[in-house]
Design an enzyme around this catalytic site. Structure first.
Site, PDB file in Angstrom:
ATOM      1  N   HIS A 185       0.813  -1.219   0.000  1.00  0.00           N
ATOM      2  CA  HIS A 185       0.000   0.000   0.000  1.00  0.00           C
ATOM      3  C   HIS A 185       0.848   1.272   0.000  1.00  0.00           C
ATOM      4  O   HIS A 185       0.331   2.365  -0.222  1.00  0.00           O
ATOM      5  CB  HIS A 185      -0.979   0.001   1.187  1.00  0.00           C
ATOM      6  N   ASP A 215      -0.243  -7.360   1.428  1.00  0.00           N
ATOM      7  CA  ASP A 215       0.354  -6.046   1.663  1.00  0.00           C
ATOM      8  C   ASP A 215       1.873  -6.120   1.722  1.00  0.00           C
ATOM      9  O   ASP A 215       2.522  -5.443   2.522  1.00  0.00           O
ATOM     10  CB  ASP A 215      -0.197  -5.425   2.950  1.00  0.00           C
ATOM     11  N   GLY A 289       3.560   6.399   8.555  1.00  0.00           N
ATOM     12  CA  GLY A 289       4.859   6.453   7.890  1.00  0.00           C
ATOM     13  C   GLY A 289       5.766   5.288   8.208  1.00  0.00           C
ATOM     14  O   GLY A 289       6.780   5.073   7.550  1.00  0.00           O
ATOM     15  N   ASN A 290       5.415   4.512   9.251  1.00  0.00           N
ATOM     16  CA  ASN A 290       6.192   3.321   9.599  1.00  0.00           C
ATOM     17  C   ASN A 290       5.919   2.165   8.649  1.00  0.00           C
ATOM     18  O   ASN A 290       6.627   1.148   8.692  1.00  0.00           O
ATOM     19  CB  ASN A 290       5.859   2.860  11.027  1.00  0.00           C
ATOM     20  N   SER A 291       4.894   2.272   7.828  1.00  0.00           N
ATOM     21  CA  SER A 291       4.536   1.169   6.945  1.00  0.00           C
ATOM     22  C   SER A 291       5.728   0.737   6.102  1.00  0.00           C
ATOM     23  O   SER A 291       6.360   1.551   5.431  1.00  0.00           O
ATOM     24  CB  SER A 291       3.382   1.578   6.032  1.00  0.00           C
ATOM     25  N   GLY A 347     -12.849 -11.537 -11.002  1.00  0.00           N
ATOM     26  CA  GLY A 347     -13.144 -10.476 -11.953  1.00  0.00           C
ATOM     27  C   GLY A 347     -14.360  -9.662 -11.575  1.00  0.00           C
ATOM     28  O   GLY A 347     -15.051  -9.124 -12.445  1.00  0.00           O
ATOM     29  N   GLN A 349     -16.112  -6.748  -8.594  1.00  0.00           N
ATOM     30  CA  GLN A 349     -16.060  -5.890  -7.419  1.00  0.00           C
ATOM     31  C   GLN A 349     -17.369  -6.072  -6.682  1.00  0.00           C
ATOM     32  O   GLN A 349     -18.447  -6.071  -7.312  1.00  0.00           O
ATOM     33  CB  GLN A 349     -15.865  -4.427  -7.819  1.00  0.00           C
TER      34      GLN A 349
END
Length: 457
Positions: A185, A215, A289-291, A347, A349
């Site tokens: 992300h 992720d 911001g640690n991601s 395929g 959503q």
């Protein structure tokens, strides 16, 4: 007259010869010449002169006394001022030290500069060696010194000119030639990414592979002689163990926080995909911001990948990191082939019915209320490049069962399919179409699962 009488001048003599010069000296005027008494040997006729001299002497004496008195007054005044000043200063200082009020503004008054005591931290050359004990365990200072060079900043931009910043994150250096681990992300599949190392070198980065389901992503920069992080074994982590999180929250590079392991083996769902990952729970601060940053043990080993997508937004002190052991096979596949094998995509959503709010959202999309006992997965969109687009299913319809098993939530749909089918397999599904009058038209379809190498989920 005998000879002794000649020593007194004759008052009637006009002039006397000057035997040495041969000239005559003028005789003073009779009115100004003093007259001597022949018997008392005292001059007479100076009463006025003596009076003037006496008055002048008296005036000089008076002026001398006046000046002396003035000097004494000035000296006394200066002495009084000096003594008063010293007294006030002493009073103010004593009052300030005793915590009392200080009306004169001296001493320890908050309105004036106070005396500050400062000294340098004592330096002990042995401190550098004591970053690690005899068992190889680092102090917090040691962990920061060892691991921070292996953590980078990642900036994502929407354009090649880097004029529009989309987000920031962190990354962990995996190899000295520039492979970096981060969260999916943090990146954009069509974005432009810049990496800044701990020594402020800047590099453009390209995406090697990303998997939004877990992720996890890998990027690459053209660099050499980087300092790779040491990966640990997250199965060895125990509750209560001291850990540290290192990353770049809010763009503050190399920020270090510490805490303990609050729990292990937590199955935590990502708030973006709903997919569960095995996580380590910690009370070390983990911010957006640690991601992509590192959760490390006190041996300087990376045991988890911190992710804001797995941080609880409802409670403080609840942070989660994807275990490095669960991330390892995904990392290897991303580096080797750019995608994770056996990923499939239907395929579609969808909106499921896991909560009342989601059911309300479905009814808002339809424009009418569903029958109270009706359950299913609402199809919002269908991708044209997938096999399911060739079936009778349309946007606005529902999938109600997979191979005879009812489904109404995302987890039920995914678990049912993944347990029985893989990419390339055909999946039977029961579907329904509901109209505004509450009538339900049921039908069955069969669609092929598409292999997903995009990393999107």
């Amino acid at each position: 007259m005998d000879e002794k009488d000649n020593i007194f001048p004759d008052n009637n003599t006009e002039s006397l010869p000057d035997e040495q010069s041969g000239t005559e000296t003028e005789t003073p005027d009779a009115e100004t010449q003093p007259k001597y008494d022949a018997f008392m040997f005292e001059p007479i006729g100076f009463e006025e002169l003596e009076r003037q001299q006496a008055e002048q002497a008296a005036a000089e004496q008076l002026e001398k006394k006046r000046r002396l008195r003035s000097d004494r007054i000035i000296v006394t005044f200066l002495i009084v001022i000096f003594i008063c000043t010293i007294g006030l200063c002493c009073f103010a200082i004593v009052s300030g030290r005793n915590g009392g009020s200080n009306p004169f503004g001296f001493g320890n008054s908050s309105k004036n500069k106070v005396i500050l005591y400062r000294e340098d931290k004592p330096y002990n050359p042995a401190d550098d060696e004591n970053y690690k004990d005899e068992n190889g365990k680092y102090s917090t200072i040691g962990v920061a010194a060892v691991v921070r060079p292996s953590i980078v900043e990642i900036y994502t931009y929407s354009d090649s000119a880097h004029s529009t910043l989309l987000g920031t994150g962190s990354g962990i250096i995996l190899s000295d030639d520039g492979y970096i681990l981060t969260n999916a992300h943090v990146l954009q599949s069509d974005g432009y990414h810049v990496v800044i190392t701990s020594d402020d070198r800047q590099f453009d980065a390209k995406i090697v592979g990303r998997d939004t389901k877990t992720d996890i992503a890998i990027i690459k920069i053209s660099a050499s002689k980087l300092q790779p992080a040491v990966l640990g074994n997250s199965d060895d982590v125990v509750v209560g163990e001291q850990v540290m999180a290192i990353g770049n929250p809010a763009g503050l590079s190399g920020s270090v926080t510490d805490g303990i392991v609050s729990a292990v083996g937590r199955r935590i769902k990502s708030d973006s995909t709903g997919f569960e990952m095995n996580c380590i729970q910690t009370n070390a601060d983990i911010s957006p911001g640690n991601s992509g940053g590192a959760l490390v043990n006190m041996y300087g080993q990376v045991i988890g990948i911190t992710s804001s997508k797995y941080v609880s937004s409802l409670y403080e002190g609840l942070g989660f990191a994807i275990t490095i052991n669960d991330a390892m096979p995904i990392m290897e596949e991303l580096m080797n082939q750019g995608y994770v094998s056996d990923r499939f995509r239907i395929g579609i959503q969808l909106i499921d019915m896991s909560t009342d709010l989601k059911r309300d959202a479905i009814e808002e999309e339809l424009g009418f209320e569903l029958p109270e006992d009706f359950k299913g997965i609402y199809i919002a969109e269908i991708s044209d490049d997938c096999d399911i687009a060739s079936t009778e299913l349309q946007p606005g319809d529902f999938i109600t069962a997979i191979n005879g098993k009812n489904v109404s939530t995302y987890d039920e749909l995914y678990d049912t399919i993944s347990q029985q089918y893989g990419a390339g397999d055909y999946v039977p599904a029961a579907c329904a179409r509901v109209d505004k009058d509450g009538n339900i038209d049921c039908f069955d379809i069969e669609f092929m699962l598409m292999e997903d190498t995009s990393g999107d989920y």
